[in-house]
Design an enzyme around this catalytic site. Sequence first.
Site, PDB file in Angstrom:
ATOM      1  N   LYS A  22       0.806  -1.309   0.004  1.00 55.20           N
ATOM      2  CA  LYS A  22       0.060   0.075  -0.009  1.00 55.20           C
ATOM      3  C   LYS A  22       0.558   1.318   0.010  1.00 55.20           C
ATOM      4  O   LYS A  22       0.751   1.833  -0.627  1.00 55.20           O
ATOM      5  CB  LYS A  22      -0.936   0.369   1.161  1.00 55.20           C
ATOM      6  CG  LYS A  22      -1.345   1.393   0.997  1.00 55.20           C
ATOM      7  CD  LYS A  22      -2.834   1.201   3.021  1.00 55.20           C
ATOM      8  CE  LYS A  22      -1.716   1.644   4.496  1.00 55.20           C
ATOM      9  NZ  LYS A  22      -1.409   2.920   4.439  1.00 55.20           N
ATOM     10  N   ASN A  23       2.170   1.615   0.458  1.00 55.01           N
ATOM     11  CA  ASN A  23       2.796   2.423   0.583  1.00 55.01           C
ATOM     12  C   ASN A  23       3.359   2.689  -0.569  1.00 55.01           C
ATOM     13  O   ASN A  23       4.578   3.604  -0.476  1.00 55.01           O
ATOM     14  CB  ASN A  23       3.464   2.621   2.612  1.00 55.01           C
ATOM     15  CG  ASN A  23       1.687   2.621   3.304  1.00 55.01           C
ATOM     16  OD1 ASN A  23       0.500   2.906   3.371  1.00 55.01           O
ATOM     17  ND2 ASN A  23       2.290   2.433   4.768  1.00 55.01           N
ATOM     18  N   CYS A 127      -5.015  12.512  11.965  1.00 59.81           N
ATOM     19  CA  CYS A 127      -5.419  11.602  12.328  1.00 59.81           C
ATOM     20  C   CYS A 127      -4.863  10.846  13.585  1.00 59.81           C
ATOM     21  O   CYS A 127      -4.244  11.491  14.477  1.00 59.81           O
ATOM     22  CB  CYS A 127      -5.066  10.221  10.745  1.00 59.81           C
ATOM     23  SG  CYS A 127      -4.016   9.828  11.741  1.00 59.81           S
ATOM     24  N   ARG A 132       0.263  15.061  12.778  1.00 56.94           N
ATOM     25  CA  ARG A 132       1.009  14.506  11.294  1.00 56.94           C
ATOM     26  C   ARG A 132       0.654  16.086   9.924  1.00 56.94           C
ATOM     27  O   ARG A 132       0.988  15.985   9.035  1.00 56.94           O
ATOM     28  CB  ARG A 132      -0.067  13.800  10.733  1.00 56.94           C
ATOM     29  CG  ARG A 132       0.538  12.057  11.727  1.00 56.94           C
ATOM     30  CD  ARG A 132      -0.383  10.530  10.897  1.00 56.94           C
ATOM     31  NE  ARG A 132       0.641  10.470   9.818  1.00 56.94           N
ATOM     32  CZ  ARG A 132      -0.066   9.150   9.594  1.00 56.94           C
ATOM     33  NH1 ARG A 132      -1.005   8.292   9.724  1.00 56.94           N
ATOM     34  NH2 ARG A 132       0.579   8.593   8.205  1.00 56.94           N
ATOM     35  N   LEU A 136       7.718  19.420   6.943  1.00 52.61           N
ATOM     36  CA  LEU A 136       8.700  19.570   6.058  1.00 52.61           C
ATOM     37  C   LEU A 136       8.557  19.635   4.285  1.00 52.61           C
ATOM     38  O   LEU A 136       9.570  19.340   3.823  1.00 52.61           O
ATOM     39  CB  LEU A 136       9.447  18.002   6.996  1.00 52.61           C
ATOM     40  CG  LEU A 136       9.735  17.538   7.885  1.00 52.61           C
ATOM     41  CD1 LEU A 136       9.893  16.638   8.513  1.00 52.61           C
ATOM     42  CD2 LEU A 136      11.075  19.317   8.120  1.00 52.61           C
ATOM     43  N   ASP A 317       5.005   1.030  12.451  1.00 54.16           N
ATOM     44  CA  ASP A 317       3.205   0.233  11.164  1.00 54.16           C
ATOM     45  C   ASP A 317       3.142  -1.199  12.095  1.00 54.16           C
ATOM     46  O   ASP A 317       2.480  -1.714  11.488  1.00 54.16           O
ATOM     47  CB  ASP A 317       4.012  -0.124  10.131  1.00 54.16           C
ATOM     48  CG  ASP A 317       3.294   2.124   9.441  1.00 54.16           C
ATOM     49  OD1 ASP A 317       3.876   1.549   8.478  1.00 54.16           O
ATOM     50  OD2 ASP A 317       3.062   2.348  10.466  1.00 54.16           O
ATOM     51  N   ILE A 339       8.243   7.199  16.666  1.00 58.63           N
ATOM     52  CA  ILE A 339       7.810   8.404  15.013  1.00 58.63           C
ATOM     53  C   ILE A 339       6.421   9.333  15.644  1.00 58.63           C
ATOM     54  O   ILE A 339       6.621  10.455  15.762  1.00 58.63           O
ATOM     55  CB  ILE A 339       7.813   6.532  14.558  1.00 58.63           C
ATOM     56  CG1 ILE A 339       8.305   6.366  13.851  1.00 58.63           C
ATOM     57  CG2 ILE A 339       7.037   7.697  12.798  1.00 58.63           C
ATOM     58  CD1 ILE A 339       9.971   6.879  13.510  1.00 58.63           C
ATOM     59  N   ARG A 409      -8.411  -0.233   4.404  1.00 58.61           N
ATOM     60  CA  ARG A 409      -7.592   0.721   4.067  1.00 58.61           C
ATOM     61  C   ARG A 409      -6.259   0.453   3.849  1.00 58.61           C
ATOM     62  O   ARG A 409      -5.864   0.230   2.804  1.00 58.61           O
ATOM     63  CB  ARG A 409      -7.261   1.665   5.416  1.00 58.61           C
ATOM     64  CG  ARG A 409      -8.429   2.198   5.238  1.00 58.61           C
ATOM     65  CD  ARG A 409      -8.344   3.696   5.869  1.00 58.61           C
ATOM     66  NE  ARG A 409      -7.363   4.541   5.617  1.00 58.61           N
ATOM     67  CZ  ARG A 409      -7.322   5.733   5.760  1.00 58.61           C
ATOM     68  NH1 ARG A 409      -7.943   6.209   7.397  1.00 58.61           N
ATOM     69  NH2 ARG A 409      -5.903   6.482   5.203  1.00 58.61           N
TER      70      ARG A 409
END
Length: 430
Positions: A22-23, A127, A132, A136, A317, A339, A409
């Site tokens: 997905k990423n 979220c 988030r 940057l 993740d 993170i 998702r």
Amino acid sequence: MDRIRIRGGAKLEGRIRIGGAKNAALPLMAASLLTSGRLTLANLPHLADIATMTHLLAQHGVLIGMDGDIHTGPEGQAGRTLTLSARTVTSTTAPYDLVRKMRASVLVLGPLLARCGEAVVSLPGGCAIGTRPVNLHLSGLEQLGAEIELERGYIKARAAKGLAGAEIVFPAVSVGATENLMMAACLARGQTVLDNAACEPEIADLADCLIAMGARITGAGTSRIMIDGVGSLHGAHHPIMADRIEAGTFATAAVMTGGDVQLDGAEAGTMTAVMAALARTGASITRVDGGLRVVRDANRLEPITLETSPYPGFPTDMQAQFMALMCEAEGESAITETIFENRFMHVPELMRMGADIELQGSKAIIRGPARLRGAPVMATDLRASVSLVIAGLVAEGETTVNRVYHLDRGYERLVEKLAACGAEIERLAS
Ligand code: EPZ
């Protein structure tokens, strides 16, 4: 809203096909805006986030075709094929109602600016896991010569004279900012250097595709990436890399249930930190032809201490999934999240299943074995949701995971894949 019902106790045994990442797919889809040529992406996963990106790109004027059948490509991967043609960009605005659904929508900003000299993109907003910000991304684009204003919740960016290469030093590591800047720099005049860039494999995968499109990039996958701008890019065909987080999730589930699972298509080279952490718990992870085999040999699950960090460290993740696993370890484990500032929302739900977890700021202390018991639980974000499924696979009795749309998702056919390996799991439409 659909929910998932699990009866715990079954060992996972069998084979699971790992889908495209997905990423990696999301930035790769955004890259289609950089060319008027046709970009073909193979091994595309079928996920809600992919559909959201498809809708977003279509309203920019990208013509999209999908070969919806799952088929095996020359590299042995399975998945769908997506073709994207941004012959003309009919709108440079990414509206709030789409961007708010998925913050990765901000990845159209760099390509639109580079291709069209302007972009109006809704600020993605926060979220569940954190605020988030995108500072940057914006400061990097300004260093490439973009003029950026924030107005009524939108990013208004202009580069009337085009973008000019620059040496950009990121004050903090950001996957999305690295991807946005790398894409924008492909069409900038001169050379761009991205220092302190993120090193995630998805960035190297994106660079491979951009290079196939005619971009001149070196160093992707390291913390220093160099891009020599070119006048234009052409179409290409690119197979999307395997999803290392999906693979890590199923590997963790296999260890949790004391099972023996082969993950077909998993790319071990992108999973070293997760494989090492699982091995420290007492599991055995071996490379097999075209994938990985995960077996939990010993009965005892060893407690371990780890902290999340940018690649090649242990991925954030995978933090929630690993926390579920540590609930069954015999002793005290500790997991520190470095993170995101609010990525422990699975903790209260795991505790309702009987987990013994103590939070000390960004550190979670897990005491096991908890002997988890089934309960109705609530999902709050993608990875928190799947950690509750993993806990349900071993919990005594029945677990019902609500708000399953979070899972859709990022996990394709999750229930089917687990059921095929023996899990007592079903999806209930409500
Ligand atoms: C990507 O998000 C992934 N999403 C996330 O996966 C993943 O958790 C994250 O990288 C870290 O690995 C996609 O690739 C679509 P970041 P991204 O920019 O790019 C802060 C999942 O579950 N930051 O590396 O948004 C930020 O708040 C998702 O699949 C700024 O402060 O992550 C965070 O604390 C969740 N300013 C940290 O940096 C910025 O401009 C890392 O964020 C950008 C980020």
